[in-house]
Design an enzyme around this catalytic site. Structure first.
Site, mmCIF file in Angstrom:
data_model
loop_
_atom_site.group_PDB
_atom_site.id
_atom_site.type_symbol
_atom_site.label_atom_id
_atom_site.label_comp_id
_atom_site.label_asym_id
_atom_site.label_seq_id
_atom_site.Cartn_x
_atom_site.Cartn_y
_atom_site.Cartn_z
ATOM 1 N N GLY A 96 0.825 -1.213 0.000
ATOM 2 C CA GLY A 96 0.000 0.000 0.000
ATOM 3 C C GLY A 96 0.854 1.257 0.000
ATOM 4 N N GLN A 172 -0.147 7.444 4.459
ATOM 5 C CA GLN A 172 0.041 7.186 3.024
ATOM 6 C C GLN A 172 -0.623 8.283 2.202
ATOM 7 O OE1 GLN A 172 -1.310 3.158 2.417
ATOM 8 N NE2 GLN A 172 0.466 2.289 3.452
ATOM 9 N N ASP A 319 -0.773 -0.704 12.951
ATOM 10 C CA ASP A 319 -0.359 -2.024 12.450
ATOM 11 C C ASP A 319 -0.184 -3.059 13.574
ATOM 12 O OD1 ASP A 319 -0.388 -1.068 9.859
ATOM 13 O OD2 ASP A 319 1.717 -0.472 9.902
ATOM 14 N N ARG A 392 1.164 -9.559 8.986
ATOM 15 C CA ARG A 392 1.001 -9.279 10.420
ATOM 16 C C ARG A 392 0.033 -10.270 11.071
ATOM 17 N NH1 ARG A 392 4.369 -5.055 10.538
ATOM 18 N NH2 ARG A 392 4.058 -3.429 8.965
HETATM 19 C C1 S3P Z 1 2.185 3.422 6.339
HETATM 20 C C2 S3P Z 1 1.046 3.981 6.832
HETATM 21 C C3 S3P Z 1 -0.051 3.206 7.439
HETATM 22 C C4 S3P Z 1 0.393 1.803 7.834
HETATM 23 C C5 S3P Z 1 1.207 1.147 6.762
HETATM 24 C C6 S3P Z 1 2.440 1.977 6.417
HETATM 25 C C7 S3P Z 1 3.190 4.294 5.708
HETATM 26 O O1 S3P Z 1 -1.096 3.088 6.497
HETATM 27 O O2 S3P Z 1 -0.713 0.999 8.142
HETATM 28 O O3 S3P Z 1 1.609 -0.142 7.175
HETATM 29 O O4 S3P Z 1 4.322 3.834 5.450
HETATM 30 O O5 S3P Z 1 2.885 5.477 5.468
HETATM 31 P P1 S3P Z 1 -2.230 4.233 6.359
HETATM 32 O O6 S3P Z 1 -1.564 5.468 5.944
HETATM 33 O O7 S3P Z 1 -3.178 3.726 5.315
HETATM 34 O O8 S3P Z 1 -2.872 4.327 7.700
#
Ligand code: S3P
Length: 432
Positions: A96, A172, A319, A392
């Site tokens: 993601g 993100q 997480d 996880r």
């Molecule tokens: C992350 C942000 C989180 C987290 C993911 C890594 C990042 O997601 O759950 O494992 O590296 O910016 P979200 O921004 O969707 O909450």
């Protein structure tokens, strides 16, 4: 690793664990180094599948990434305007962070690109990045009214700064906007409902881009270039350390020292919650790794007690909920997790998966629309469980099994996404 792994219970975990590099920071290091015009050496990079997805995408745009025998990377960036149009579709795999951050970076480029990922990633919401990026004048399109990848990214004509109130606390989404905002013709101001991890902001500063934070808002002025540091040393990932923090807490006769753990305050919700549950955790040797704080952590067994984990802390431990659910099964009393509906759109629906899989072991755990209710302490049985192809989930199930009567986990190889050595490290720490 086979298609199934069996974890047998252990009478204690003792030793020292060098925590692998932070996944979030590893991604960001490659993306920003790719935009600089001098070489950057990256040490303690996380050599796991997600971060390699980012490396492969950046390579496809002309960035040179070399690896030495110790795993250190040398990245030769192409300069702020130097990325080239990729010949083929960019594959973010299961990551993601790769796909969402790249929507911002690629959206602002003057070339065409297409981003996709595996079956899980293609089900994850992308409108949350496309909506603000569209407001910035960028053109991105995806399946089902631009809700899902694959995403087609049209060459940018002009990038406009925006003022954006984020509907969800998501690093993100914030980072996608910030990456596009580097190329804008005016400043961008982002307001977060709750603070999410700030690794992008810190790494921007490392690359000479000032970011101002006022209350819940972040302001970024566009730039013309990034100035690379010679070295980035990635801190260990507290989200990987979390499995050992919980395992050592709930398995009697355990004492672990976790070395080089990132303790950025936007990530340390797990420490606050475990301490509140009565865990025996001491943070020692606090120091800096660039602009990120790190420390060593000593953790030993203790009797935990149940607590309520409220919405405001969720982004700081987003997480860690699967493994916290395991901790709660060994705690005295009820644990309630609230405001965690974001878990439904992770690598799998983690609220559903945790309830289903720990339920197979006999756990009294109930799913609510936005969280979990867990009754502890529980007598867990051996069961055949499924990782849901979620790294996880696999590691949380392994911790439950090592602390109880063992567990069989189908599709355990997904740990390669964030912690390829997880099972080997467990073998080295177990005392039986
Ligand atoms: C992350 C942000 C989180 C987290 C993911 C890594 C990042 O997601 O759950 O494992 O590296 O910016 P979200 O921004 O969707 O909450």
């Amino acid at each position: 690793m086979g298609e199934v792994i069996t974890i047998t219970p252990t009478t204690g975990l003792v030793g020292t664990v060098h925590i692998p590099g932070d996944k979030s920071i590893s991604h960001r290091s490659v993306m920003l180094a790719g935009l600089a015009d001098s070489q950057v050496k990256v040490t303690n990079f996380l050599h796991a599948a997600d971060c390699w997805s980012t490396i492969n995408c950046m390579r496809a745009m002309g960035v040179t990434v070399e690896q030495d025998e110790e795993g250190a990377l040398t990245i030769a960036g192409r300069g702020f305007y130097g990325l080239r149009e990729p010949d083929d579709v960019l594959d973010a795999g299961n990551s993601g962070t790769t796909i969402r951050l790249l929507t911002g970076l690629l959206g602002a480029q003057s070339f065409f690109s297409v981003l996709t990922g595996d079956a899980s990633l293609r089900k994850r919401p992308m409108a949350r990045v496309i909506t603000p990026l569209t407001k910035m004048g960028l053109t991105l399109m995806g399946r089902e009214q631009s809700r899902y990848a694959p995403l087609a990214i049209i060459p940018a004509k002009q990038v406009t700064g925006i003022e954006y109130d984020m509907p969800v606390a998501s690093a993100q989404v914030k980072s996608a906007i910030l990456l596009a905002a580097l190329y804008a013709d005016s400043p961008t101001i982002i307001t977060e409902p709750l603070p999410s991890r700030d690794h992008t902001e810190r790494m921007f500063e490392t690359f000479g881009v000032p970011v101002t934070r006022t209350g819940a808002s972040i302001t970024l002025e566009p730039v013309q270039k990034l100035t690379a540091p010679e070295l980035i040393n990635i801190p260990g990932d507290i989200s990987s350390a979390a499995f050992w923090l919980v395992a050592a807490s709930i398995i009697p006769n355990s004492r672990l020292t976790l070395v080089n753990v990132g303790i950025n305050p936007t990530r340390t919700g797990i420490l606050d919650v475990l301490k509140q549950m009565g865990a025996d955790i001491t943070v020692i040797n606090e120091r800096w790794s660039g602009r990120e704080p790190v420390a060593d952590i000593s953790v030993g067994s203790s009797q935990l007690k149940g607590i309520t984990i409220g919405a405001e802390i969720i982004p700081r431990l987003i997480d860690e909920i699967p493994v916290l659910a395991v901790a709660a099964l060994f705690a005295e009393g009820q644990t309630v997790v609230q405001g965690a509906e974001e878990l439904r759109v992770k690598e799998t629906d983690r609220l559903k998966a945790v309830t289903l899989e720990l339920g197979k072991m006999g756990a009294a755990i109930t799913e609510t629309p936005d969280g979990l209710v867990i009754e502890g302490p529980q007598q867990l049985n051996f069961a055949a469980c499924y990782s849901h192809h979620d790294h996880r989930m696999a590691m949380a199930l392994a911790v439950a099994g090592m602390a109880a009567q063992g567990v069989e986990i189908a599709e355990p190889d997904c740990v390669k996404i964030s912690y390829p050595d997880f099972f080997a490290v467990f073998s080295g720490l177990r005392q039986d």
